[in-house]
Design an enzyme around this catalytic site. Sequence first.
Site, PDB file in Angstrom:
ATOM      1  N   CYS A 272      -0.034 -25.626  38.041  1.00  0.00           N
ATOM      2  CA  CYS A 272      -1.072 -24.583  37.985  1.00  0.00           C
ATOM      3  C   CYS A 272      -0.794 -23.526  36.922  1.00  0.00           C
ATOM      4  O   CYS A 272      -1.683 -23.165  36.146  1.00  0.00           O
ATOM      5  CB  CYS A 272      -1.222 -23.923  39.353  1.00  0.00           C
ATOM      6  SG  CYS A 272       0.336 -23.502  40.162  1.00  0.00           S
TER       7      CYS A 272
ATOM      8  N   HIS B  71      -3.172 -16.693  39.862  1.00  0.00           N
ATOM      9  CA  HIS B  71      -1.920 -16.508  39.123  1.00  0.00           C
ATOM     10  C   HIS B  71      -2.197 -15.631  37.895  1.00  0.00           C
ATOM     11  O   HIS B  71      -3.217 -15.799  37.225  1.00  0.00           O
ATOM     12  CB  HIS B  71      -1.391 -17.853  38.605  1.00  0.00           C
ATOM     13  CG  HIS B  71      -0.769 -18.721  39.650  1.00  0.00           C
ATOM     14  ND1 HIS B  71      -0.549 -18.326  40.951  1.00  0.00           N
ATOM     15  CD2 HIS B  71      -0.288 -19.997  39.564  1.00  0.00           C
ATOM     16  CE1 HIS B  71       0.021 -19.317  41.620  1.00  0.00           C
ATOM     17  NE2 HIS B  71       0.188 -20.341  40.810  1.00  0.00           N
TER      18      HIS B  71
END
EC number: 1.2.1.11
Lengths: 347, 347
Positions: free
Chosen positions: A132, A252
């Site tokens: 990710c 994130h």
Amino acid sequence: MGNKQNYVVAVVGATGAVGQQMIATLEKRDFPVKEIKYLSSKRSAGTTLYYKGQEVIVQEATPDAFEGVDIALFSAGGSVSKELAHEAVKRGAVVVDNTSAFRMAEDVPLVVPEVNDKDLFNHKGIIANPNCSTIQMVVALEPIRQTIGLNKVVVSTYQAVSGAGVTAIEALKEQAQAFLNGEEATPSVLPVKSGEKHYQIAFNAIPQIDVFTENGYTYEEMKMINETKKIMHLPELKISATCVRLPVISGHSESVYIEVDKEVTVEELKTILSDAPGIVLQDDPDQQLYPMPFYSIGSNDVFVGRIRKDLDNPLGFHLWIVSDNLLKGAAWNSVQIAEKLIELSII
Amino acid sequence: MGNKQNYVVAVVGATGAVGQQMIATLEKRDFPVKEIKYLSSKRSAGTTLYYKGQEVIVQEATPDAFEGVDIALFSAGGSVSKELAHEAVKRGAVVVDNTSAFRMAEDVPLVVPEVNDKDLFNHKGIIANPNCSTIQMVVALEPIRQTIGLNKVVVSTYQAVSGAGVTAIEALKEQAQAFLNGEEATPSVLPVKSGEKHYQIAFNAIPQIDVFTENGYTYEEMKMINETKKIMHLPELKISATCVRLPVISGHSESVYIEVDKEVTVEELKTILSDAPGIVLQDDPDQQLYPMPFYSIGSNDVFVGRIRKDLDNPLGFHLWIVSDNLLKGAAWNSVQIAEKLIELSII
């Protein structure tokens, strides 16, 4: 397999945090599904889930469960992928694998469609979905590489707990509530569930994601380093990473320092990024406009802001890159790969 | 003023987050206090606080309140320092100022005792306490500079809300509780209370601390850059910063990339740091030992860990630096300066 209108799609790990987002993304994208199969561990088999309002009973992921499957989206952990991905391929499926099991295998393309969709032509049944934190970074770095070159990257991450699954989200919420109640929490999930020590994540920051490798970097850090080189076809790129887990549910963030080959202004760099696919530029200090993880949830985009010239190196820039790790970082990138396979008539 | 056994000490901003820690630190250090004065804004005057169990009524900070004061610790915001620090000096006090009001003034020493205590000899009444995020970084960088040189720093911070005061701590807690209750919060404090826009900090990360300057960096980032150069006497140091606010109550963390002049091993660098004053080395990946902000609360130390060699540059290293921003970043460094003034017979 040849082109056809509709596909039998299997979601492996359907009950997990990423699996759930894969299902939602297939629905939202109106993916050409003829039949959907939800697969999981024995433990979760029997659960009732839905696809576009229709009940789907989760089945145990066994080799035979892949009979007739055209596209299998795996996100049930590396060991499940290692056990079952080749079984699915044997039965005629193309596997898009969201685990780290095959990412660095030479014969497995590691793909972020905005960056290296052409690598899909080389697949031998399995296509790997990158980590990710890597995905959102390379989406922002690739247009820079293409226009002004890229030779050094120093990234520090600010990663959400959802990257560690549903139990980590629950742990964060429980610990936060305990702290607000003046009680002590008993951490048992992060940084690594199977690890010896567990630390509180609520109101904390843990500089460990995944286990440590021998050189003192964590696997998460080495994934970012090695995967970026592979996806961008830059084996000589100078790149280092420090990966940190935050008390953030999803989204994130990354503070990225880069060195490029050609001098440009901040305005030129902003234009390069805002013209690039998959990117939303959020960069206006006067309006306090910059990307933030809490506000990125639910979007497929990669948000870039805080673009500044380094104050010493005329070839240095600083960027702040944010994306929903469950979407572009996982479910959306996987479904996007599947869409690309169809678009490029590879499936 | 000459040496004497005991001092009249004033704490300006006694009711604030840092003021409270200054009082606790004076108590804990058994500072040679003859008389203590708590000063504040008109609004907080009249509040009853304590010093070693004795009641102390908070008085309004006026010029005359500094009559007879030997040492005045200021932490009530830059405007209060600008208004009253010179008044205190005029009345014979030495001021240790924890605001940014005088930090970059040429005739004001900016001091971190582990780094540049000798600069105290040049004071003209006011000594500035650096920005919290700067202090903990220079404590770790100075022994490196001394032994193997230092020529480049790229820092990304992970900063706690307590750096923005008591209201920011309350805001984080309220927003976290609202989120856990499934309610929506109405942010009104961060990133900058007087700013036009406010964002949720609970379960988020905000890449803005203080307001923006014209070059796209925030004041917080420019403080780290300029103050580090001044404290370390390295005007030519290549240094850049990205400062980010986290949902952490107290404890700032920093991911720091450095380039040094002389090649050493990681083990040698660990020895350099563990031998240096003010530093606790927490670095053992096998034991999952590294610094974390939640566990740094209440300690005066600067914790350093995650020390790694850059994978490309033999002169590059990565560090993770954590400290309680209210203590070494503010209250403890201020009291430590006052102790140094006595130790070096400057007061």
